[in-house]
Scaffold this motif. Structure first.
Motif, mmCIF file in Angstrom:
data_model
loop_
_atom_site.group_PDB
_atom_site.id
_atom_site.type_symbol
_atom_site.label_atom_id
_atom_site.label_comp_id
_atom_site.label_asym_id
_atom_site.label_seq_id
_atom_site.Cartn_x
_atom_site.Cartn_y
_atom_site.Cartn_z
ATOM 1 N N TYR A 197 0.957 22.009 39.160
ATOM 2 C CA TYR A 197 1.027 21.828 37.818
ATOM 3 C C TYR A 197 0.271 22.894 37.075
ATOM 4 C CZ TYR A 197 3.282 17.257 38.217
ATOM 5 O OH TYR A 197 4.276 16.061 38.565
ATOM 6 N N ALA A 198 0.969 23.319 35.920
ATOM 7 C CA ALA A 198 0.312 24.438 35.322
ATOM 8 C C ALA A 198 -0.931 24.118 34.357
ATOM 9 C CB ALA A 198 1.473 25.126 34.345
ATOM 10 N N GLY A 199 -1.099 22.861 34.126
ATOM 11 C CA GLY A 199 -2.243 22.291 33.154
ATOM 12 C C GLY A 199 -2.060 22.523 31.848
ATOM 13 N N SER A 200 -0.652 22.422 31.253
ATOM 14 C CA SER A 200 -0.306 22.430 29.785
ATOM 15 C C SER A 200 1.023 21.502 29.871
ATOM 16 C CB SER A 200 0.263 23.928 29.688
ATOM 17 O OG SER A 200 0.937 24.447 30.745
ATOM 18 N N ARG A 201 1.315 21.224 28.683
ATOM 19 C CA ARG A 201 2.489 20.231 28.325
ATOM 20 C C ARG A 201 3.283 21.393 27.492
ATOM 21 N NH1 ARG A 201 2.554 15.049 29.724
ATOM 22 N NH2 ARG A 201 0.490 14.364 30.523
ATOM 23 N N ASN A 202 4.708 20.868 27.644
ATOM 24 C CA ASN A 202 5.567 21.619 26.757
ATOM 25 C C ASN A 202 6.030 20.807 25.495
ATOM 26 O OD1 ASN A 202 7.507 19.690 27.243
ATOM 27 N ND2 ASN A 202 8.700 21.062 28.897
ATOM 28 N N VAL A 203 6.885 21.235 24.652
ATOM 29 C CA VAL A 203 7.028 20.695 23.135
ATOM 30 C C VAL A 203 7.657 19.263 23.555
ATOM 31 C CG1 VAL A 203 9.563 21.652 23.080
ATOM 32 C CG2 VAL A 203 8.379 21.139 21.191
#
Ligand SMILES: O=P(O)(O)OC[C@H]1O[C@](O)(COP(=O)(O)O)[C@@H](O)[C@@H]1O
Ligand SMILES: [Mg+2]
Ligand SMILES: [Mg+2]
Length: 341
Positions: free
Chosen positions: A54-60
């Motif tokens: 996982y990149a550790g971020s969330r998309n819109v």
């Protein structure tokens, strides 16, 4: 004489000559080819590339981004910045439209850089999906409204599937063609000319774990399929679920079938699950060009007037006679609701 094959660059030049094109479309498609070959290399490296997490971020959309989602998106953006062929782009992984400064492009690219993200790390097929629109004259590509064009306005669409082989499937409104990446020469080669979908099928795809949420027409359709030869359909059906839309559509192009991700009681507040502009529209264009049908339940997907960049929709697509049947079930359910009201 393995050299006697039509490569994608050759195919594009022949199409350009046949259609009297300026060469712009060839340049746009060359950009997308290089991008997908680069992503194919990253996908094929698998765990060695260290991008399975996982990149550790969330998309819109509020989804947790995988490292490969972010990397594939970066690979597309690098191409767009370097080529200068694109007026602007919209991506599943970016909240707003992205503008490449100094570009004099007249075309918009809408894309899902990595489709089937839940398959990352378990070594099953993933894909990239793209749609090309014209920038309307006198408009600003940083204005979200220029991307909100109905699917019928697409200039071209396609997907690349990173499976046991890497394949790109394309349409520009003159049928559908499939190309396989020859890793030895690093070029896509025409292996599936003029792809056509069987009008009938005995294979359906839907996420069965969502049955409790399904609308009545879908519940009725699947129940009849499951009933098999003893049931009203008088034949046995099989089911498949790849958890990657690109893989589902590819299977349907190869051997027929119907894929369903309907608006249901759980995802209705979000308008469905799959995104209209960079998943449903490009796939609907391909499916229709190959002789199939693509509806949201009540309407043809390509006729839907978009209102937002990341708008979702119901998706029912594939073999013509099955999608027509499901469309009839929606119409009958609607009539029953109206007459009961
Ligand atoms: O998680 P589910 O319900 O099986 O849904 C799978 C569907 O969601 C998707 O993965 C959504 O696409 P992304 O992976 O690009 O977000 C489709 O490719 C696939 O058809
Ligand atoms: Mg997707
Ligand atoms: Mg995606």
């Amino acid at each position: 004489m393995t050299y006697r094959r039509i490569t994608l660059p050759l195919f594009l030049v022949q199409e350009q000559r046949r259609l009297g094109g300026s060469g712009v479309f060839t340049a746009l498609m060359t950009d997308i080819c290089t991008t997908c070959k680069t992503i194919s290399n990253e996908v094929n490296r698998g765990a060695m590339a260290g991008t399975m997490g996982y990149a550790g971020s969330r998309n819109v959309q509020g989804e947790e981004q995988k490292e490969l989602d972010v990397l594939a998106n970066d690979i597309f953006l690098y191409m767009i910045d370097q080529s200068g062929n694109w007026a602007g782009v919209a991506s599943e992984e970016l909240e707003d439209a992205y503008i490449s400064r100094g570009s004099d492009g007249r075309y918009l690219l809408l894309f899902d850089p990595l489709d089937g993200s839940s398959n990352i790390g378990v070594n099953t097929a993933v894909g990239s999906i793209f749609s090309i629109l014209r920038l309307p004259d006198g408009t600003d590509p940083s204005d979200e409204r220029v991307y909100l064009q109905p699917g019928v306005r697409q200039v071209a669409a396609g997907y690349t599937i990173y499976g046991s082989s890497t394949m790109m499937v394309l349409t520009s409104g003159n049928g559908v063609n499939g190309f396989t990446l020859d890793h030895n020469i690093g070029v896509f080669v025409l292996t599936h000319p003029d792809m056509r979908i069987a009008e009938d099928t005995a294979e359906y795809a839907i996420n069965a774990s969502r049955e409790r949420h399904w609308p009545a027409p879908i519940r009725r359709y699947v129940k009849e399929c499951v009933a098999g030869a003893e049931g009203p359909r008088g034949k046995n059906f099989n089911t498949r679920w790849n958890a990657a839309m690109a893989a589902e559509v590819h299977r349907i192009l190869m051997r027929g079938g119907v894929f369903m991700y309907p608006v249901d009681s759980e995802n209705a507040p979000r308008g469905g699950h799959l995104r209209l502009l960079y998943e449903a529209n490009p796939m609907a264009f391909i499916i229709e060009q190959a002789g199939g049908l693509a509806i949201s339940g009540r309407e043809r997907i390509l006729d839907i007037m978009p209102e937002r960049l990341h708008q979702r929709t119901g998706v029912i697509l594939g073999s013509k006679n099955e999608v027509e049947r499901i469309g009839r079930y929606y119409a009958e359910a609607e009539r029953e609701e109206t007459s009961a009201a």
